[in-house]
Design an enzyme around this catalytic site. Structure first.
Site, mmCIF file in Angstrom:
data_model
loop_
_atom_site.group_PDB
_atom_site.id
_atom_site.type_symbol
_atom_site.label_atom_id
_atom_site.label_comp_id
_atom_site.label_asym_id
_atom_site.label_seq_id
_atom_site.Cartn_x
_atom_site.Cartn_y
_atom_site.Cartn_z
ATOM 1 N N LYS A 166 -8.535 -0.006 8.979
ATOM 2 C CA LYS A 166 -7.583 1.121 8.964
ATOM 3 C C LYS A 166 -7.999 2.173 7.936
ATOM 4 O O LYS A 166 -8.035 3.367 8.230
ATOM 5 C CB LYS A 166 -6.167 0.620 8.661
ATOM 6 N N GLU A 192 -0.740 1.002 -3.096
ATOM 7 C CA GLU A 192 -2.188 0.742 -3.103
ATOM 8 C C GLU A 192 -2.537 -0.242 -4.222
ATOM 9 O O GLU A 192 -2.012 -0.155 -5.323
ATOM 10 C CB GLU A 192 -2.959 2.048 -3.363
ATOM 11 N N ARG A 193 -3.446 -1.164 -3.929
ATOM 12 C CA ARG A 193 -4.018 -1.973 -5.006
ATOM 13 C C ARG A 193 -4.917 -1.055 -5.828
ATOM 14 O O ARG A 193 -5.562 -0.175 -5.286
ATOM 15 C CB ARG A 193 -4.840 -3.134 -4.435
#
Length: 466
Positions: A166, A192-193
């Site tokens: 993705k 988000e990491r």
């Protein structure tokens, strides 16, 4: 009306004190009840902590979600009214920057010099000013332009489980908008990491499109309130760029499912009873509140691409179904395709677009797309028979269909600009006209004698001898 940060500070007035702290949710005892969604603040260690009012408990108490970490908060702290809902500073120099939910820099650069502040809870554009979406937006990605065309000014969802590509596809769209359409991109990193965010920032800079990109991050380790509102903060910047630059704006959200998860956390902390499969009862309203602001006007367009994580690859999940109902184009990324080495791993039979009709695409594009889909569908039907009995047991007509379908499947793979440093293959962007010409040649049998491997991971079939 524009105002400076100093003017905003001077407007802060004491409104009450913190009565209870429940993780990221605080109960505030107020002298005067603030409005819902009002931004309140307190000072701790020379930092300003912001809260957003989400619930009125009684005539003196409100429940608010903190938009910072909750460590250090305690009873009795004085709370101030900022005089407005959450605002972000907007300015033309926001492009090329990496910001947080408040519009503060995360890239070690100077703070924005704002001309105005915008409310992240702005209302959608009045319906009489909205321009309908009815035009195809070329991306240069063969399988998408051919089988699930993007709508200019529309909403596209990339559905898939973990690790099917993705984010890579999103980076390619941002590259396409900057290079093909000379537009700008706004990236909303929801949950988000830090590793993912850092890599993405460096990849976009390496691809040379950062100057036309604005990134707004709400990271996974932050308060659920931040993850819940960072999408609206980024959308506010997209609206500003649409209204001021009057350009094609690509609004990218990775990942909208984490926005839903943050809403679920907030809902539980507020004490609401969960609804279907444990999701918050306000799920449809929260998703609609964001989606209904992604609109195009006569001044400019906002085209949205949203990555949607599919839990356990279950497309019937309530969150996935709710998001799906707002989209114009659905791109389904399949683990089975990725397992065969077909990248991008788009499932050509499940993916669809509301523009896939003869009137919008024209007779030629529609006819070729239907022919390709028909060949791939027939190949899919015959796969089990071939596994058990072998290709030799098929009729000559079916053998020819299978052979062409396998070549089309490989032709619809493509090397990307964003993965060039990992694969060693330079990325390519293929104009729609070339894709149509090549697919028409496959369907007519012009490449029947060409080996399958010569169709794999290339741009056009130019230079390949039939």
């Amino acid at each position: 009306m524009s105002e400076t940060a100093t003017e905003k500070k001077t407007r802060q007035t004491p409104i009450g004190v913190i009565a209870e702290v429940h993780g990221p949710v605080v109960v505030i005892a107020c002298d005067t009840l603030p409005s819902l969604r009002q931004a309140l603040c307190t000072n701790l260690d020379h930092e300003t902590y912001l809260f957003e009012v989400l619930q009125h408990l009684d005539e003196r108490h409100v429940r608010a979600i903190t938009l910072h970490r909750s460590a250090g908060l305690h009873r009795g702290m004085t709370v101030y009214d900022t005089g407005a809902p959450l605002h972000v500073p907007v300015a033309p120099d926001c492009l090329g920057r990496l910001l947080n939910i408040f519009g503060e820099p995360l890239d070690n650069g100077v703070a924005l010099s704002p001309r105005e502040f915008r409310n992240v809870h702005s209302r959608p554009v009045p319906i009489h000013e909205v321009v309908g979406a009815s035009e195809v937006l070329e991306t240069g990605i063969k399988v998408i332009d051919l089988l699930c065309s993007f709508v200019k000014g529309g909403k596209t969802g990339l559905f898939g489980g973990a690790g099917v590509g993705k984010t890579v596809l999103i980076m390619e769209f941002m590259h396409a908008v900057a290079t093909l359409h000379k537009g700008v991109s706004v990236f909303a990193g929801v949950g988000e990491r830090i590793r993912e965010g850092h890599e993405l920032w460096h990849e976009i800079r390496k691809a040379g499109v950062m100057s036309q990109t604005l990134m707004v991050f709400g990271q996974m380790d932050e308060s659920p309130g931040v993850r819940f509102r960072v999408g609206l903060s980024a959308l506010t910047y997209a609206e500003y760029l649409r209204d001021t630059l009057q350009k094609e704006v690509l609004f990218v959200m990775d990942n909208i499912f984490r926005f839903v998860q943050a809403g679920s956390e907030v809902s539980s902390l507020l004490g609401r009873m969960p609804a279907t499969v444990g999701y918050q009862p306000t799920l449809p309203t929260e998703v609609a509140e964001m989606q209904d602001r992604i609109l195009s006007t006569r001044q400019g367009t906002i085209t949205s691409v949203q990555a949607v994580y599919v839990p356990a690859d279950d497309m019937t999940d309530p969150a996935v179904s709710t998001i799906l109902s707002h989209l114009d184009t659905t791109v389904i990324l399949s683990r089975a395709q990725a397992g065969k080495g077909i990248y991008p791993a788009v499932d050509p039979l499940q993916s669809s677009s509301k523009l896939m009709d003869r009137h919008t695409l024209g007779a030629r594009h529609y006819g070729i797309a239907e022919g390709v889909r028909e060949h791939l569908a027939r190949y899919h039907e015959l796969e089990d028979i071939m596994t058990m009995l072998g290709v030799e047991e098929l009729s000559p007509k079916d053998r020819k269909t299978v052979m062409r379908a396998r070549k089309l499947q490989r032709y619809l793979t493509q090397p990307f600009w964003s993965t060039a440093s990992h694969t060693g293959i330079e990325g390519v962007s293929v104009p729609l006209e070339h894709t149509l010409t090549d697919c028409e040649a496959f369907l007519m049998g012009r490449y029947d004698k060409t080996p399958e491997e010569r169709c794999y991971m290339r741009g056009t079939m130019e230079g390949v001898v039939p």
